[in-house]
Scaffold this active site. Sequence first.
Site, PDB file in Angstrom:
ATOM      1  N   THR A  18       0.879  -1.270  -0.104  1.00 10.95           N
ATOM      2  CA  THR A  18       0.071  -0.060   0.111  1.00 10.95           C
ATOM      3  C   THR A  18       0.834   1.158   0.190  1.00 10.95           C
ATOM      4  O   THR A  18       0.527   2.245  -0.484  1.00 10.95           O
ATOM      5  CB  THR A  18      -0.806   0.239   1.183  1.00 10.95           C
ATOM      6  OG1 THR A  18      -1.751  -1.308   0.966  1.00 10.95           O
ATOM      7  CG2 THR A  18      -1.895   1.232   1.687  1.00 10.95           C
ATOM      8  N   SER A  68       1.251  -7.443  -0.682  1.00 13.26           N
ATOM      9  CA  SER A  68       2.121  -8.393   0.146  1.00 13.26           C
ATOM     10  C   SER A  68       0.898  -9.689   0.378  1.00 13.26           C
ATOM     11  O   SER A  68       1.497 -10.663   0.952  1.00 13.26           O
ATOM     12  CB  SER A  68       2.681  -7.679   1.377  1.00 13.26           C
ATOM     13  OG  SER A  68       1.691  -7.670   2.200  1.00 13.26           O
ATOM     14  N   THR A 101       1.478  -4.208   4.409  1.00 16.50           N
ATOM     15  CA  THR A 101       1.171  -4.434   5.646  1.00 16.50           C
ATOM     16  C   THR A 101       0.782  -5.955   5.902  1.00 16.50           C
ATOM     17  O   THR A 101       0.965  -6.588   6.948  1.00 16.50           O
ATOM     18  CB  THR A 101       0.177  -3.468   6.579  1.00 16.50           C
ATOM     19  OG1 THR A 101      -0.888  -3.783   5.538  1.00 16.50           O
ATOM     20  CG2 THR A 101       0.813  -2.122   6.268  1.00 16.50           C
ATOM     21  N   ASP A 102       0.342  -6.509   4.921  1.00 18.59           N
ATOM     22  CA  ASP A 102      -0.551  -7.888   5.176  1.00 18.59           C
ATOM     23  C   ASP A 102       0.514  -8.896   5.807  1.00 18.59           C
ATOM     24  O   ASP A 102      -0.106  -9.576   6.538  1.00 18.59           O
ATOM     25  CB  ASP A 102      -1.227  -8.069   3.856  1.00 18.59           C
ATOM     26  CG  ASP A 102      -2.435  -7.423   3.804  1.00 18.59           C
ATOM     27  OD1 ASP A 102      -2.900  -6.768   4.755  1.00 18.59           O
ATOM     28  OD2 ASP A 102      -3.029  -7.452   2.654  1.00 18.59           O
TER      29      ASP A 102
HETATM   30  N1  ASP Z   1      -2.750  -5.588   0.525  1.00 15.46           N
HETATM   31  C1  ASP Z   1      -1.918  -4.584   1.160  1.00 15.46           C
HETATM   32  C2  ASP Z   1      -0.405  -5.424   1.221  1.00 15.46           C
HETATM   33  O1  ASP Z   1      -0.021  -5.881   1.989  1.00 15.46           O
HETATM   34  C3  ASP Z   1      -1.855  -3.798   2.344  1.00 15.46           C
HETATM   35  C4  ASP Z   1      -0.961  -2.909   2.858  1.00 15.46           C
HETATM   36  O2  ASP Z   1       0.156  -2.808   2.446  1.00 15.46           O
HETATM   37  O3  ASP Z   1      -1.369  -2.292   3.666  1.00 15.46           O
HETATM   38  O4  ASP Z   1       0.425  -5.162   0.100  1.00 15.46           O
END
Ligand code: ASP
Length: 333
Positions: A18, A68, A101-102
């Site tokens: 993200t 991610s 973050t995932d």
């Molecule tokens: N789906 C995103 C990822 O993990 C979520 C994020 O980065 O906050 O790449």
Amino acid sequence: MVDSNSLQKIVVFGTGGTIAGQSALRNDNIGYVAAQVSIQTLSGDIAGLAAHVLGYELVFEQVAQVDSKDMNEAVWCDLAHRTAHALARPDVQGVVITHGTDTIEETAYFLHSVISATKPVVLTCAMRPATSLNSDGPQNMLDALSVVMDPQANGVGAVVVCAGAVHAAALVQKIHPYRVDAFSSGEAGPLGWVEEGRVRWSGLSMPSARPLWDVSALPISGVWPQVEIVMNHAGATGAVVQALVQAGVQGLVTAGTGNGTLSQPLTDALLQAMVHGVQVLRSTRCPLGQVVAAPQMAPDSSHDKTIPVAQGLSPVKARVALQLSLMGLPPQV
Ligand code: ASP
């Protein structure tokens, strides 16, 4: 990659997420597409970055460009090799990695298990896309750089920096799907906080010694052992385990209820899987604490407590640990 001028370097690897996401509308924090902006462009847009790292040179490398949720072992291997290579250079202070973050906690734990250098490896991320009115990526990036430049960061291994907190790889978990402060280190709390470019360490000692595998033995490409996570819940049967064993799974991690408990049908299926050579580790689906192992059971017991416990690791990190152990890598000396 690294040029020969005399400045100390901080190597910044981009992997997507993200933090590199874009949305058509600046007030849309949900309908964005992750992993769109290059690490070079992202960093170029951060106000005050050059002054923040005065005396250092930033070296950018785009390792991957993925959401991610789709992170995979091929990217991990590439990242681990590049990180080890960068840290081995005397003119490199440390590494920053931007990540979604995932699964950032899994990547952090993986790197923590294969990178022996005392220099810091700081993963950072964002909960709002780069285009957002209130994007948190730029501040997280500055905070991550502050940690790399802090002399006390030597020896912490891999850490995750988000929303002003520094989290240990072994403890950090994403605990919120939307909040900007989405991470927790559980009962232990963070290793420190970043405030106006300064790191205030909590004084916590690092979690217990980690098994360290030799990064140079990691295959650049190649198939990793298949390890799956199975959850216990009301009405849990052994069907998933039986199907996985049929499919040739090599390891299973359980996200058990409470103190790692498993329903009797699930226990029976897991014990049967172990007879077929599948390695099983018991973790808990509880977000805090860890499974407290029972005293030694009789060898012929059909109890769930005869299944070994994943010491202090969440199911996703126990899965990484079991994969690395099944690969038979030599320990790092
Ligand atoms: N789906 C995103 C990822 O993990 C979520 C994020 O980065 O906050 O790449």
